[in-house]
Design a protein around this motif. Structure first.
Motif, PDB file in Angstrom:
ATOM      1  N   UNK A 241      -6.964   0.624  -5.099  1.00 30.63           N
ATOM      2  CA  UNK A 241      -5.822   1.442  -4.688  1.00 30.63           C
ATOM      3  C   UNK A 241      -5.084   0.722  -3.570  1.00 30.63           C
ATOM      4  N   UNK A 242      -3.797   1.010  -3.449  1.00 31.73           N
ATOM      5  CA  UNK A 242      -3.019   0.549  -2.299  1.00 31.73           C
ATOM      6  C   UNK A 242      -2.797   1.726  -1.362  1.00 31.73           C
ATOM      7  N   UNK A 243      -3.064   1.566  -0.073  1.00 34.87           N
ATOM      8  CA  UNK A 243      -2.971   2.682   0.888  1.00 34.87           C
ATOM      9  C   UNK A 243      -1.534   2.930   1.324  1.00 34.87           C
ATOM     10  N   UNK A 244      -0.727   3.501   0.447  1.00 29.29           N
ATOM     11  CA  UNK A 244       0.699   3.636   0.747  1.00 29.29           C
ATOM     12  C   UNK A 244       1.009   4.890   1.556  1.00 29.29           C
ATOM     13  N   UNK A 245       0.063   5.808   1.728  1.00 32.14           N
ATOM     14  CA  UNK A 245       0.315   6.987   2.542  1.00 32.14           C
ATOM     15  C   UNK A 245       0.256   6.674   4.023  1.00 32.14           C
TER      16      UNK A 245
END
Length: 466
Positions: A241-245
């Motif tokens: 996952x990419x931590x975009x939050x």
């Protein structure tokens, strides 16, 4: 008279080869060097089989789905910008502003599966993910000029999925009270770059075209709006996952007992057991190298992926290659043992006997490789070891004409192969254990040779040169 002289010279040469310690040691060293040639061929064979395994994994991945990396959802809103061109003329162009979620929560389960291609097993998975969070009101203060205009009715919300063959459900994104049906593909006009980082040795540019998206009209009066969706996804080996939050929380559970957590962030908490694993990540926007919003290609989602890989605890070919690296040690110790038997028992062993024993020790590795492709490595190791130890012990009984010496050889090989197996299992302490073992071997050799007069070795049988 001439024939008698030639015979005498030949007898002297033959005597030197049979009874000279220096020549014997040189010949043993030469035989070890020769036997390293098939050992090198075995290492090449192991590498070839490992390549075939990777090809099988690639073939199954092409039919199932590749490793997956989830990015999104991301909100993109275009705006018109007035720019000055040549001759002081002005033109209106469309730019795209990207906004990341204020909060992103992902919770899911990975169900491991296995597929076979020939003799090779490949670890696959099916994941069930629940994704929710919220967007804050888009802030265009850093983008808009006095004459710029936001195109609220042309907003897009998108989610990056590298291999869309793995999608197993219709994706509906609930945005506030609106249900958005996600469509395949992400418009090129969004122009958002992501560089995947699941493999630290390989940087593959992904222009964020693989995924799903939906068009919507964004209400500028929304101060904060929540979203949620469910995703059923196939993949191979790893899920990242990419931590975009601004705050990203991820919880993953699985029945796979051997997880390998990879990427830029390790779990804050995790448990593993024979029944599977649970892992939780908590990541903030300050932990990554891009902000919550930007325009066009001002920033890239780069080098921030994290997740889990379904790790195979026993890498068969890695274990075989490590085992083959001990071939020189086993050959050296074996020939050294036979040399001491010759010296201490006043017996003679022909170089052909050395070669045959050395070939038996070399065949051990091909036997181990072929059996370990069908059975567990430990079982394959001991089956191969028992076969080779039995062969060499029976052969030693024949050439040494002594049951006692054959039993000594049997015990010697049993100790050697047990020692190598323990070293193979103790990866973290292999060097320490191996060093101690070699020190003990050297001590035994020094003890056995302490009373030998190397300058006055008397064979049982001598040649009459009269």
């Amino acid at each position: 008279m001439k024939n008698s002289t030639n015979s005498t010279v030949f007898d002297k040469i033959n005597y030197s080869f049979k009874h000279s310690v220096s020549i014997k040691l040189l010949s043993i060293g030469f035989l070890i060097a020769i036997l390293l040639i098939p050992n090198h061929m075995i290492k090449s064979l192991i590498s070839e089989r490992e390549i075939r395994q990777k090809e099988a994994i690639q073939e199954i991945s092409e039919s199932w789905a590749s490793p997956q990396e989830i990015t999104g959802p991301i909100l993109t809103i275009p705006y018109e910008s007035v720019v000055t061109i040549s001759n002081s003329k002005e033109a209106v162009i469309v730019k795209y502003a990207h906004f990341l979620p204020e909060a992103l929560n992902i919770e899911g389960q990975m169900e491991p599966k296995s597929r076979k291609r020939g003799i090779y097993n490949v670890s696959l998975y099916t994941s069930q993910l629940k994704i929710d969070g919220s967007f804050s009101a888009p802030d265009f203060s850093n983008f808009l000029g006095d004459t710029d205009k936001v195109l609220w009715h042309m907003a897009t919300i998108s989610m990056g999925i590298p291999d869309m063959r793995g999608i197993q459900n219709h994706i509906v994104l609930q945005l506030g009270d609106k249900a958005l049906t996600m469509e395949p593909g992400i418009p090129k006009k969004i122009n958002l770059d992501i560089e995947q980082s699941t493999n630290p040795k390989k940087t593959v540019s992904n222009d964020y075209q693989n995924g799903v998206s939906a068009n919507l009209t964004w209400n500028p009066e929304w101060r904060s709006i929540s979203f949620s969706t469910e995703l059923s996804l196939h993949g191979t080996k790893s899920l990242t996952f990419n931590p975009i939050g601004k705050t990203t929380l991820v919880k993953i559970r699985s029945t796979w007992p051997h997880p390998s957590f990879n990427g830029q962030f390790l779990p804050d908490a995790y448990t593993t057991s024979e029944n599977g694993f649970n892992a939780e990540w908590s990541i903030f926007d300050l932990n990554r190298n891009y902000p919550q919003q930007w325009a066009d290609k001002q920033y890239r989602i780069y080098n921030s992926g994290f997740g889990v890989m379904l790790f195979q605890p026993v890498d068969n070919y890695h274990q075989n290659m490590r085992s083959a690296k001990y071939a020189v040690l086993i050959l050296f110790l074996t020939f050294l043992a036979f040399f001491f038997i010759e010296t201490l028992n006043k017996t003679r062993i022909h170089p052909i006997h050395y070669i045959l024993v050395g070939l038996a020790l070399t065949i051990f590795y091909t036997l181990l490789l072929s059996i370990s492709e069908h059975l567990q490595f430990g079982l394959a190791y001991w089956i191969s070891a028992v076969v080779v130890i039995g062969m060499t012990s029976l052969y030693s009984k024949s050439i040494l004409k002594s049951k006692r010496l054959a039993v000594i050889i049997l015990l010697f090989f049993s100790i050697i192969y047990t020692f190598v197996y323990i070293v193979l299992q103790l990866e973290d302490y292999a060097l320490l254990f191996g060093s101690i073992g070699l020190l003990l071997v050297l001590g035994v050799c020094m003890y056995m040779s302490r009373n030998i007069d190397w300058y006055n070795l008397k064979p049982k049988e001598t040649i009459n040169h009269a």
